[in-house]
Design a protein around this motif. Structure first.
Motif, PDB file in Angstrom:
ATOM      1  N   ASN A 186      11.810   5.640   7.635  1.00 15.48           N
ATOM      2  CA  ASN A 186      10.524   6.171   7.187  1.00 15.48           C
ATOM      3  C   ASN A 186       9.385   5.192   7.465  1.00 15.48           C
ATOM      4  O   ASN A 186       8.254   5.610   7.738  1.00 15.48           O
ATOM      5  CB  ASN A 186      10.587   6.537   5.706  1.00 15.48           C
ATOM      6  N   LYS A 187       9.673   3.902   7.419  1.00 15.13           N
ATOM      7  CA  LYS A 187       8.656   2.924   7.817  1.00 15.13           C
ATOM      8  C   LYS A 187       8.280   3.110   9.286  1.00 15.13           C
ATOM      9  O   LYS A 187       7.107   3.028   9.659  1.00 15.13           O
ATOM     10  CB  LYS A 187       9.169   1.500   7.588  1.00 15.13           C
ATOM     11  N   GLN A 188       9.298   3.379  10.112  1.00 14.51           N
ATOM     12  CA  GLN A 188       9.012   3.588  11.533  1.00 14.51           C
ATOM     13  C   GLN A 188       8.190   4.855  11.744  1.00 14.51           C
ATOM     14  O   GLN A 188       7.316   4.909  12.611  1.00 14.51           O
ATOM     15  CB  GLN A 188      10.323   3.655  12.325  1.00 14.51           C
ATOM     16  N   MET A 205       0.830  -1.205   0.000  1.00 12.56           N
ATOM     17  CA  MET A 205       0.000   0.000   0.000  1.00 12.56           C
ATOM     18  C   MET A 205       0.864   1.255   0.000  1.00 12.56           C
ATOM     19  O   MET A 205       1.971   1.266   0.546  1.00 12.56           O
ATOM     20  CB  MET A 205      -0.922   0.018   1.232  1.00 12.56           C
ATOM     21  N   LYS A 206       0.347   2.318  -0.602  1.00 13.38           N
ATOM     22  CA  LYS A 206       1.020   3.607  -0.539  1.00 13.38           C
ATOM     23  C   LYS A 206       0.736   4.257   0.812  1.00 13.38           C
ATOM     24  O   LYS A 206      -0.283   3.987   1.445  1.00 13.38           O
ATOM     25  CB  LYS A 206       0.552   4.498  -1.687  1.00 13.38           C
ATOM     26  N   VAL A 207       1.653   5.112   1.230  1.00  9.04           N
ATOM     27  CA  VAL A 207       1.607   5.666   2.586  1.00  9.04           C
ATOM     28  C   VAL A 207       0.262   6.320   2.890  1.00  9.04           C
ATOM     29  O   VAL A 207      -0.376   6.030   3.909  1.00  9.04           O
ATOM     30  CB  VAL A 207       2.759   6.676   2.790  1.00  9.04           C
ATOM     31  N   ARG A 208      -0.192   7.210   2.014  1.00  7.77           N
ATOM     32  CA  ARG A 208      -1.443   7.938   2.267  1.00  7.77           C
ATOM     33  C   ARG A 208      -2.625   6.984   2.355  1.00  7.77           C
ATOM     34  O   ARG A 208      -3.451   7.069   3.283  1.00  7.77           O
ATOM     35  CB  ARG A 208      -1.677   8.960   1.155  1.00  7.77           C
ATOM     36  N   LYS A 209      -2.726   6.049   1.413  1.00  6.31           N
ATOM     37  CA  LYS A 209      -3.836   5.092   1.410  1.00  6.31           C
ATOM     38  C   LYS A 209      -3.817   4.231   2.673  1.00  6.31           C
ATOM     39  O   LYS A 209      -4.865   3.909   3.248  1.00  6.31           O
ATOM     40  CB  LYS A 209      -3.767   4.206   0.166  1.00  6.31           C
ATOM     41  N   TYR A 210      -2.623   3.845   3.082  1.00  4.25           N
ATOM     42  CA  TYR A 210      -2.478   3.014   4.275  1.00  4.25           C
ATOM     43  C   TYR A 210      -3.001   3.746   5.517  1.00  4.25           C
ATOM     44  O   TYR A 210      -3.774   3.192   6.310  1.00  4.25           O
ATOM     45  CB  TYR A 210      -1.007   2.647   4.457  1.00  4.25           C
ATOM     46  N   TYR A 214       6.343  11.464   0.913  1.00  6.55           N
ATOM     47  CA  TYR A 214       6.303  10.033   0.584  1.00  6.55           C
ATOM     48  C   TYR A 214       4.873   9.500   0.503  1.00  6.55           C
ATOM     49  O   TYR A 214       4.666   8.286   0.456  1.00  6.55           O
ATOM     50  CB  TYR A 214       7.071   9.236   1.650  1.00  6.55           C
ATOM     51  N   GLU A 215       3.877  10.393   0.471  1.00  2.00           N
ATOM     52  CA  GLU A 215       2.477   9.976   0.502  1.00  2.00           C
ATOM     53  C   GLU A 215       2.127   8.955  -0.576  1.00  2.00           C
ATOM     54  O   GLU A 215       1.343   8.038  -0.344  1.00  2.00           O
ATOM     55  CB  GLU A 215       1.560  11.197   0.341  1.00  2.00           C
ATOM     56  N   GLN A 216       2.696   9.117  -1.763  1.00  2.00           N
ATOM     57  CA  GLN A 216       2.335   8.257  -2.891  1.00  2.00           C
ATOM     58  C   GLN A 216       3.376   7.165  -3.154  1.00  2.00           C
ATOM     59  O   GLN A 216       3.393   6.559  -4.229  1.00  2.00           O
ATOM     60  CB  GLN A 216       2.138   9.116  -4.148  1.00  2.00           C
ATOM     61  N   VAL A 217       4.219   6.901  -2.167  1.00  2.00           N
ATOM     62  CA  VAL A 217       5.249   5.856  -2.287  1.00  2.00           C
ATOM     63  C   VAL A 217       4.762   4.590  -1.590  1.00  2.00           C
ATOM     64  O   VAL A 217       4.177   4.653  -0.500  1.00  2.00           O
ATOM     65  CB  VAL A 217       6.581   6.324  -1.652  1.00  2.00           C
ATOM     66  N   GLU A 218       4.985   3.434  -2.224  1.00  2.00           N
ATOM     67  CA  GLU A 218       4.633   2.171  -1.578  1.00  2.00           C
ATOM     68  C   GLU A 218       5.496   1.974  -0.330  1.00  2.00           C
ATOM     69  O   GLU A 218       6.702   2.238  -0.345  1.00  2.00           O
ATOM     70  CB  GLU A 218       4.841   0.999  -2.540  1.00  2.00           C
TER      71      GLU A 218
END
Length: 315
Positions: free
Chosen positions: A138-140, A92-97, A126-130
């Motif tokens: 950045n995952k954290q 999932m992309k960051v924003r959608k998640y 990074y909103e549109q990045v998987e």
């Protein structure tokens, strides 16, 4: 609520091995408590039981008055969770998640406070990045934003800064301090004693599944706090008297270790010498014998931790 989080007699047994052995403690609302100890001491097991993710063999946990073992979902609604194993949906992309989790919490979209947190963590670009393509740091950050979507009263952190580069690590600690300033109650498991010392009011020390000490750090985070006087004293007292003493002077006695059933080493922190005199006078009145007293420089959490763990090995 005096005991906002309460753990009583917690035991977790795997066959003949006790991962947790009669662990008991309580946390007041708005406190930040660190849980430290060597690998295999039971830190993550304790956190998972408190969240209702695994069963205890015996004992009880209540969070904000909710018995966790009977109502784990109700308790978890009050908690934001950041674990070392982040459990993110990589495809999932960051924003959608984040929008997905916002809807799970009953929001139609991301709230202004969530968007503000994304901005302060520099995540918006990074909103549109998987998520799978993000760096560990950045995952954290995504995990932290997800944990705060529902504005929880309580935050559980399990090795939240582990394996992060120094810049991201400092950013995470900065935000933990911000959550503390908002009155959040925070439980923080970490191997990094320096980070725990920066944010915690109290530190619980686990070893071999047992709670071997608790160390108060309250004054480290008060703006304009005056220099404290530090003393180490060795005393002789029966366990009942020692328990009464440490409860009455819990703000001044930072740690207690026992040599045997009647001999104890206390590390005390006082605002001025008169407080130390009052403490010693009370000890004399109660029949507690002081046979060694030394003035010390302020100990770091690392020094206190190493002393406590070393004492536990020899008991």
């Amino acid at each position: 609520m005096e005991k906002y989080i309460e753990v009583k007699g917690l035991v977790k047994q795997y066959g003949e091995v006790k991962a947790l052995n009669e662990v008991s403690f309580s946390i007041k609302k708005g406190e930040v408590v660190g849980i430290v100890g060597p690998n295999g001491s039971g830190k993550t097991t304790l956190l998972k039981i408190m969240l209702g993710l695994i069963d205890a063999t015996s004992g009880s946990v209540s969070i904000a008055g909710i018995p966790v073992f009977n109502n784990s979902m109700d308790a978890r609604r009050k908690i934001g969770i950041v674990m070392e194993d982040q459990g993110l949906y990589g495809q999932m992309k960051v924003r959608k998640y984040l929008e997905f989790f916002a809807k799970l919490y009953g929001f139609s979209s991301l709230t202004p406070s969530t968007i503000d947190l994304m901005e302060s963590l520099d995540l918006q670009k990074y909103e549109q990045v998987e998520i799978a393509k993000l760096s560990k740091g950045n995952k954290q950050k995504v995990s932290i934003v997800r944990s705060m979507i529902h504005n929880p009263e309580i935050i559980f952190l399990d090795e939240a800064t582990d394996h992060l580069d120094p810049e991201v690590r400092e950013s995470v600690i900065h935000h933990i301090k911000h959550f503390r300033s908002q009155g959040k109650t925070i439980l923080m498991c970490s191997h990094n004693l320096h980070e725990v010392e920066q944010v915690a009011n109290e530190v619980l020390v686990l070893k071999f599944g047992q709670l071997i000490d608790n160390i108060r750090l309250d004054n480290k985070h008060k703006q304009g706090s005056k220099t404290k006087e530090h003393f180490m004293m060795q005393v002789m007292a029966n366990p009942v008297l020692m328990n009464l003493l440490t409860k009455r002077w819990e703000q001044k006695i930072r740690s207690v270790t026992s040599e045997d059933e009647v001999t104890y080493t206390l590390h005390c922190e006082v605002d001025h010498l008169d407080e130390m005199r009052r403490l010693m006078l009370m000890m004399a009145e109660e029949g507690i014998t002081v046979f060694d007293l030394r003035r010390q420089q302020s100990q770091s959490l690392n020094e206190m931790y190493m002393s406590v763990v070393k004492e536990a090995v020899h008991q």
